[in-house]
Design a protein around this motif. Structure first.
Motif, PDB file in Angstrom:
ATOM      1  N   MET A 104     -33.729  46.110  -0.575  1.00 33.76           N
ATOM      2  CA  MET A 104     -32.493  45.740   0.133  1.00 33.76           C
ATOM      3  C   MET A 104     -32.415  44.229   0.318  1.00 33.76           C
ATOM      4  O   MET A 104     -31.364  43.604   0.103  1.00 33.76           O
ATOM      5  N   VAL A 105     -33.550  43.622   0.723  1.00 33.28           N
ATOM      6  CA  VAL A 105     -33.581  42.167   0.917  1.00 33.28           C
ATOM      7  C   VAL A 105     -33.251  41.460  -0.391  1.00 33.28           C
ATOM      8  O   VAL A 105     -32.445  40.533  -0.432  1.00 33.28           O
TER       9      VAL A 105
ATOM     10  N   ARG B   2     -31.902  47.671  -7.476  1.00 33.92           N
ATOM     11  CA  ARG B   2     -31.148  48.707  -6.750  1.00 33.92           C
ATOM     12  C   ARG B   2     -30.402  48.062  -5.570  1.00 33.92           C
ATOM     13  O   ARG B   2     -30.663  46.950  -5.169  1.00 33.92           O
ATOM     14  N   PHE B   3     -29.484  48.824  -5.018  1.00 34.22           N
ATOM     15  CA  PHE B   3     -28.694  48.402  -3.841  1.00 34.22           C
ATOM     16  C   PHE B   3     -27.840  47.175  -4.120  1.00 34.22           C
ATOM     17  O   PHE B   3     -27.503  46.404  -3.223  1.00 34.22           O
ATOM     18  N   ARG B   4     -27.491  47.010  -5.376  1.00 33.61           N
ATOM     19  CA  ARG B   4     -26.667  45.865  -5.745  1.00 33.61           C
ATOM     20  C   ARG B   4     -25.362  45.861  -4.933  1.00 33.61           C
ATOM     21  O   ARG B   4     -24.796  46.906  -4.645  1.00 33.61           O
ATOM     22  N   GLY B   5     -24.905  44.682  -4.586  1.00 33.37           N
ATOM     23  CA  GLY B   5     -23.663  44.568  -3.824  1.00 33.37           C
ATOM     24  C   GLY B   5     -23.401  43.114  -3.510  1.00 33.37           C
ATOM     25  O   GLY B   5     -23.960  42.215  -4.160  1.00 33.37           O
ATOM     26  N   ALA B   6     -22.566  42.892  -2.522  1.00 37.78           N
ATOM     27  CA  ALA B   6     -22.231  41.515  -2.145  1.00 37.78           C
ATOM     28  C   ALA B   6     -23.493  40.765  -1.745  1.00 37.78           C
ATOM     29  O   ALA B   6     -24.434  41.348  -1.208  1.00 37.78           O
ATOM     30  N   THR B   7     -23.526  39.448  -2.029  1.00 32.17           N
ATOM     31  CA  THR B   7     -24.619  38.629  -1.521  1.00 32.17           C
ATOM     32  C   THR B   7     -24.168  37.987  -0.212  1.00 32.17           C
ATOM     33  O   THR B   7     -22.969  37.842   0.036  1.00 32.17           O
TER      34      THR B   7
ATOM     35  N   GLN C  83     -23.670  47.433   5.256  1.00 32.92           N
ATOM     36  CA  GLN C  83     -22.874  46.805   4.195  1.00 32.92           C
ATOM     37  C   GLN C  83     -22.974  47.595   2.888  1.00 32.92           C
ATOM     38  O   GLN C  83     -21.971  47.903   2.254  1.00 32.92           O
ATOM     39  N   ARG C  84     -24.194  47.960   2.514  1.00 33.54           N
ATOM     40  CA  ARG C  84     -24.393  48.677   1.249  1.00 33.54           C
ATOM     41  C   ARG C  84     -23.756  50.064   1.305  1.00 33.54           C
ATOM     42  O   ARG C  84     -23.241  50.547   0.290  1.00 33.54           O
TER      43      ARG C  84
ATOM     44  N   GLU D   3     -29.666  56.346  -3.945  1.00 32.28           N
ATOM     45  CA  GLU D   3     -29.584  55.087  -3.179  1.00 32.28           C
ATOM     46  C   GLU D   3     -29.129  55.331  -1.755  1.00 32.28           C
ATOM     47  O   GLU D   3     -29.705  54.804  -0.805  1.00 32.28           O
TER      48      GLU D   3
ATOM     49  N   PHE E  91     -23.661  41.540   8.346  1.00 29.47           N
ATOM     50  CA  PHE E  91     -23.860  40.969   7.022  1.00 29.47           C
ATOM     51  C   PHE E  91     -23.261  39.570   6.934  1.00 29.47           C
ATOM     52  O   PHE E  91     -23.564  38.811   6.029  1.00 29.47           O
TER      53      PHE E  91
ATOM     54  N   ILE F 180     -31.994  35.145   4.231  1.00 30.43           N
ATOM     55  CA  ILE F 180     -32.118  36.569   4.562  1.00 30.43           C
ATOM     56  C   ILE F 180     -31.980  36.816   6.061  1.00 30.43           C
ATOM     57  O   ILE F 180     -32.332  37.881   6.555  1.00 30.43           O
TER      58      ILE F 180
ATOM     59  N   SER G 136     -31.500  42.436  -2.730  1.00 34.97           N
ATOM     60  CA  SER G 136     -30.119  42.638  -3.175  1.00 34.97           C
ATOM     61  C   SER G 136     -29.132  41.656  -2.551  1.00 34.97           C
ATOM     62  O   SER G 136     -28.005  41.556  -2.998  1.00 34.97           O
ATOM     63  N   GLU G 137     -29.538  40.951  -1.500  1.00 34.13           N
ATOM     64  CA  GLU G 137     -28.549  40.096  -0.826  1.00 34.13           C
ATOM     65  C   GLU G 137     -28.657  38.624  -1.222  1.00 34.13           C
ATOM     66  O   GLU G 137     -27.863  37.806  -0.770  1.00 34.13           O
TER      67      GLU G 137
ATOM     68  N   GLU H 212     -20.023  49.673   0.788  1.00 32.65           N
ATOM     69  CA  GLU H 212     -19.726  49.417  -0.633  1.00 32.65           C
ATOM     70  C   GLU H 212     -19.793  50.693  -1.457  1.00 32.65           C
ATOM     71  O   GLU H 212     -18.966  50.923  -2.345  1.00 32.65           O
ATOM     72  N   ARG H 213     -20.794  51.535  -1.131  1.00 34.74           N
ATOM     73  CA  ARG H 213     -20.952  52.767  -1.901  1.00 34.74           C
ATOM     74  C   ARG H 213     -19.873  53.805  -1.578  1.00 34.74           C
ATOM     75  O   ARG H 213     -19.667  54.755  -2.334  1.00 34.74           O
TER      76      ARG H 213
ATOM     77  N   PHE I 154     -32.884  43.851   9.664  1.00 44.43           N
ATOM     78  CA  PHE I 154     -32.523  43.935   8.244  1.00 44.43           C
ATOM     79  C   PHE I 154     -31.922  45.279   7.847  1.00 44.43           C
ATOM     80  O   PHE I 154     -30.917  45.313   7.138  1.00 44.43           O
TER      81      PHE I 154
ATOM     82  N   ARG J  29     -28.297  45.485   9.166  1.00 41.85           N
ATOM     83  CA  ARG J  29     -27.434  44.405   8.679  1.00 41.85           C
ATOM     84  C   ARG J  29     -27.096  44.607   7.203  1.00 41.85           C
ATOM     85  O   ARG J  29     -25.929  44.496   6.805  1.00 41.85           O
ATOM     86  N   ILE J  30     -28.126  44.909   6.399  1.00 37.57           N
ATOM     87  CA  ILE J  30     -27.875  45.089   4.964  1.00 37.57           C
ATOM     88  C   ILE J  30     -27.397  46.512   4.691  1.00 37.57           C
ATOM     89  O   ILE J  30     -26.489  46.732   3.888  1.00 37.57           O
TER      90      ILE J  30
END
Lengths: 371, 559
Positions: free
Chosen positions: A105-106, A139-144, B496-497, B516, A190, A165, A108-109, B500-501, B489, B492-493
């Motif tokens: 997850m980390v 994995r967990f690709r998305g917005a940065t 968001q993920r 995922e 985020f 991060i 991915s951002e 998106e999904r 973390f 926060r992440i």
């Protein structure tokens, strides 16, 4: 980071005889120690990204979670105090899976997963954990997250928040260690962003450019621009432990060199006087060493407004002594005022005041460190 | 009256307890937004580093940082209002020359769609038909079911001291301070089985006893009136129509624990409630029921209202305490808990409005009476805020253990337009969805928790069989992502993920998508630092559990 605020268990009273079970092994601890600190002493190698032993435990990254018998969920070991009889597991399969997913997850951002080590002392921490947990899976690709600040053209601190991060080590070190409170956390979730007051430039904030934020950053989002300017200097980086020459505090530093060139300064986290802290001069002002304008021999100016000419020590000292004597004879002993450099060692400072007091007969003596 | 200067405002607040939020509100109300100059003045006045103050101001949704921002209409985009016309109202406001922006659920699911402009809450469906009005009273329960906190709320004039006293109240406080020890009071609350009604369900008596026994003074009673959970609007109706019940409950908690100061931390979105509470507190002070020498004894308790500024996380008790103290409202690490290290690091009771308002009737009628209000082995009652696709939305005080189906169909008239229940949310949004056979639960934690959900603060939104549950989940997850504080973390992440999904992002294949999302769910549930991050994945978890076909259809459509 090797420094510890809390030491090993001592026999000095409160902590005697306290034990807990760590991964099946009975271990001693001192009252007030966190599970993370106890585990670190026993080389459990618990991963973390938001921890800096000099700062108050924060509990943000959650990588240091451990299983405590009787607790419903894993707990953050950095914020959990060790208790007598506690049974803690630090590396179960479930924990390792959670940590791997957290690292994915980390990853991915951020824009970059790998940065040049010249960014700063802690800049490789994230990359090392990504390797340890085999977390470069995409994995967990998305917005940065994060918006970099290329507009902040200060010459010392690079602010590349697309690699941030949100561990807030920079904000916390600025407040807790440096006491500047120059930076803070803007927005939520985020969209959190490290900021100065009203989102401005560091030079317009309370920042003193001590550079501690750079050195605690675990991703290289903050970068040491002076060191990075030398990142392409050929050769292996060698580190030499020494004491900063700028003032009398005696901060320990590791001077980075390649060949005979100084390429950067790292604060020594175990430096007894500074615990990883430096000031703007100690951290960044090293380029005078190899500067072409640096004096390499005494110079003498024969007459007012005349040119300087290279000379010898004997000639230069005689010349200075003669002029000083002339001033005292002409205007009296109180016409002289001596200021010793803060960069001079104790012995030199002592000689300076002897020279002014005993030699010239005045108490007009000071040291620039006072300013 | 002349416009107050910066210095006037600072002098008004700087020596008051918990001054930051009221001072910022005072500047915002004077200027219509918080200017840079205003923030600098506040920072100097309260000695807060300016970078910290700026960061903290940006945390709150309803502090405007652009001129005229306070007047800009903010329109609810909660799940119920989205079904009831958020889009239409927003378009209509735009056509009328306004510049509306969305806001998270302000607790008016029984009167959609709410808009906040300036310091006023209006409700309606179009720009031309917006009205302000009092909170609707709770509907009467069927069959004369006995109530606890709603028993007196429908009586005329109940919100005034005279109306409240007329029906014999403040008797519980009088009985306590003149005839009972603090320990006696705690014993009654303990024996009644009263548990926290804000979500966590911690036994109230045990909390009070812990504070009473904790070293350190002064102690504090904090009423958590930051009712931020979407689909929850029960505390609003309690405070609007029965404010003295809350004040009496807080005074009882203070007497029982030895606390001398109290705060009602009220969510920003209830401006009318703030006025009602302030008025009731002045009345109680005037009658010797608050302040020094309460009811002629040496018991003293000072109470004040502090308004939040729009942050769901401030309903988490340790965030709330940080917010009160003027700090960045991240949750604190626990332990230590507020009972020993609460407001200003001193022993503090943090209780929900409903919990505190339950104390006076329990003391008057006895522990057994309250116990007996529940069904079977369950003690007491729970107020449920019911909204969405239901004939009679509103607040219902049900006996704990009542079958959900009975509430939906017998009490609230069932689903309109000949449709059926597809799913309901639990705990507002925090409990995710129940659907299918799990709609046969009874309203108590032992029945609901094994289904991977919880009753929590008691908000239930109903979705009929025409609703797109993937879209509902996305809207709901957007709320959690918007409100995630940014401290830990996984939340926060992860929030968001997950958004998106649910919004066309992430892997396209069902297996990879579920893989995922399930990993995100698990890590958020297990490792998040507070309830927000632990609860948000219950939405996606229950979506996968009940609606795998919908997920498949959604992903196929995307491909």
């Amino acid at each position: 980071m090797t420094m510890k605020r809390n030491g090993t268990p001592s026999a000095n009273g409160t902590g005697v005889g306290l034990t807990m079970t760590l991964d099946g092994e009975k271990v001693a601890f001192t009252r007030g120690e966190t599970v993370y600190e106890v585990a670190e002493r026993h080389r459990s190698e618990i991963p973390t990204l938001c921890y800096d032993p000099r700062l108050e435990s924060f509990g943000g990254c959650r990588l240091c979670v451990v299983e405590v018998e009787g607790a419903r969920n894993p707990v953050a070991s950095c914020t959990t105090e060790a208790q007598p009889g506690m049974r803690v597991r630090t590396r179960t399969a479930a924990l390792e899976t959670q940590r791997r997913i957290l690292m994915e997850m980390v990853a991915s951002e951020n824009r970059d997963l790998d940065v040049d080590p010249m960014h700063g002392y802690a800049s490789q921490e994230m990359a090392e954990l990504l390797d340890r947990y085999d977390a470069r899976t995409g994995r967990f690709r998305g917005a940065t997250s994060g918006t970099s600040r290329p507009d902040d053209d200060n010459p010392f601190i690079g602010r590349d928040y697309e690699n941030c991060i949100s561990c807030y080590r920079c904000v916390r070190v600025c407040a807790e260690q440096e006491g500047d409170y120059a930076i803070s956390i803007m927005n939520r979730g985020f969209h959190t962003q490290i900021t100065t007051e009203f989102g401005g430039l560091l030079k317009d904030s309370a920042c003193t450019f001590c550079g501690q934020c750079i050195q605690t950053c675990p991703t290289g989002a903050l970068g040491d621009l002076k060191a990075l300017a030398n990142k392409d200097v050929p050769g292996e980086t060698e580190k030499t432990r020494t004491i900063c020459t700028y003032c009398g505090v005696g901060c320990s530093v590791d001077v980075m060199t390649r060949g005979d060139r100084i390429v950067g300064i790292l604060p020594a986290m175990d430096g007894p006087a500074n615990e990883g802290a430096l000031c703007v001069k100690g951290q960044f002002a090293f380029d005078f060493v190899g500067h072409p304008d640096r004096l390499d021999t005494p110079y003498v100016r024969d007459e007012k407004d005349g040119p300087l000419r290279p000379s010898t020590w004997d000639e230069a000292l005689d010349f200075a002594a003669g002029r000083l004597r002339k001033v005292v004879e002409g205007h009296g002993r109180r016409s002289v005022y001596g200021i010793a450099s803060g960069r001079a060692p104790h012995e030199a400072a002592y000689m300076m005041q002897r020279f002014i007091r005993a030699g010239l007969g005045t108490n007009h003596i000071d040291n620039c460190s006072r300013a | 009256m002349a416009t107050p200067t910066d210095q006037d405002l600072i002098e008004r607040w700087q020596d008051e307890p918990a001054p930051l939020l009221p001072l910022l509100h005072a500047f915002q109300e004077r200027d219509g937004y918080l200017s840079e100059e205003a923030m600098r003045a506040v920072g100097r006045g309260l000695r807060i580093p300016i970078a910290d103050l700026f960061g903290t101001v940006t945390f709150y949704h309803h502090f405007a940082r652009e001129p005229a921002g306070l007047e800009r209409p903010r329109v609810c985009d909660g799940p119920v209002c989205q079904m009831r016309g958020t889009e239409v109202l927003t378009a209509s406001l735009r056509a009328a020359g306004h510049d509306p922006s969305p806001m998270p659920c302000p607790g008016r699911c029984d009167q959609p769609v709410p808009v906040i402009t300036g310091s006023e809450v209006l409700t309606g469906r179009t720009a031309g038909t917006l009205v302000s009005g009092p909170s609707p009273l709770p509907p009467f329960p069927p069959d004369g079911t006995e109530e606890c906190v709603f028993a007196g709320i429908r009586r005329p004039g109940r919100a005034t001291l005279e109306g409240y006293r007329h029906h014999g109240s403040y008797d519980a406080l009088e009985q306590a301070v003149t005839g009972m020890t603090p320990g006696d009071v705690i014993d009654v609350i303990d024996a009644s089985g009263l548990v926290g009604k804000g979500g966590a369900g911690f036994p109230a008596g045990r909390k009070w006893r812990a504070v009473a026994e904790a070293p350190g003074t002064p102690k504090t009673i904090v009423c958590n009136a930051d009712e931020g959970e979407p689909g929850c609007f029960k505390d609003r109706v309690l405070m609007d129509h029965d404010p003295h019940a809350l004040i009496e409950g807080m005074a009882l908690a203070a007497y029982a624990t030895g606390a001398v100061r109290g705060f009602i931390y009220l969510r920003y979105e209830y401006p009318d409630t703030a006025g009602i509470l302030e008025r009731a507190i002045r009345e109680a002070e005037g009658a010797g029921l608050l302040g020094d020498g309460i009811l002629g004894t040496d018991f003293r308790f000072d109470l004040c209202v502090r308004r939040g500024a729009g942050a769901y996380i401030c309903g988490e008790e340790t965030s709330l305490l940080n917010s009160l103290e003027g700090k960045h409202p991240f949750p604190r690490n626990r332990p230590p808990f507020p009972v020993t290290h609460g407001y200003e690091n001193l022993p503090t009771v943090v209780n929900n409005v409903e919990t505190l308002a339950s104390a006076p009737p329990i003391l008057l009628h006895g522990a057994d009476w309250y116990q007996g209000l529940g069904l079977g082995d369950h003690a007491g009652t729970k107020v449920i805020s019911l909204s969405g696709d239901i004939r009679r939305p509103g607040n219902y005080e049900v006996p704990v253990g009542l079958p959900l189906a009975k509430l939906l169909h017998d009490w609230a008239g069932g689903v309109p337009d000949g449709r059926t229940v597809q799913a309901v949310t639990m705990a507002g949004l925090s409990g995710g969805f129940l659907a299918g056979r799990d709609l046969e639960v009874t309203l108590d934690e032992p029945s609901i928790r094994p289904r991977g959900s919880f009753l929590g603060a008691g908000g239930i939104m109903v979705f009929d069989d025409s609703r797109d549950m993937v879209a509902v989940t996305r809207q709901s997850m957007e709320f959690f992502a918007h409100e995630s504080c940014g401290k830990c973390f996984p939340c926060r992440i992860g929030t968001q993920r997950l958004v998106e999904r649910l919004d066309g992002g992430g892997p396209g294949s069902v297996d990879a998508w579920v893989d995922e999302v399930a990993d995100l769910n698990e890590v958020m549930k297990k490792t998040s630092a507070c309830g927000l991050g632990q609860a948000a994945p219950l939405l996606t978890e229950s979506l996968i559990r009940y609606f795998p076909d919908r997920i498949r259809a959604y992903l196929e459509k995307g491909a």
